[in-house]
Motif scaffolding. Structure first.
Motif: not given
Length: 76
Positions: A25-26, A1-6, A16-20
């Motif tokens: 968060i990305a 799972m990823t979040y695209p950013i430019t 995507i990192c699990r915090v809780t």
């Protein structure tokens, strides 16, 4: 799972990192991404007013500030 950013015209897929259990968060890491560091520094230098000193709040900003200084000729 990823979040695209430019950023500065460069596309990246942030992990995507699990915090809780309910918060994810990305993760954006500039260390080691030379192409992104160079492009982001150029984009920022084109937008900031003339400066004598550049500082950063924490270690992840060090490569960016260093590259901004190098590109601007203020690496003295």
């Amino acid at each position: 799972m990823t979040y695209p950013i430019t950023v500065a015209g460069l596309r990246r897929e942030l992990p995507i990192c699990r915090v809780t259990d309910e918060l994810y968060i990305a993760g954006f890491v500039i260390f080691g991404d030379v192409e992104l560091t160079v492009a982001a520094a150029a984009a920022l230098n084109s937008r900031v007013p003339d400066y004598d000193l550049a500082i950063t709040a924490e270690s992840k900003g060090i490569p960016l500030i260093h590259e901004m200084s190098r590109q601007s000729g203020r690496n003295q």
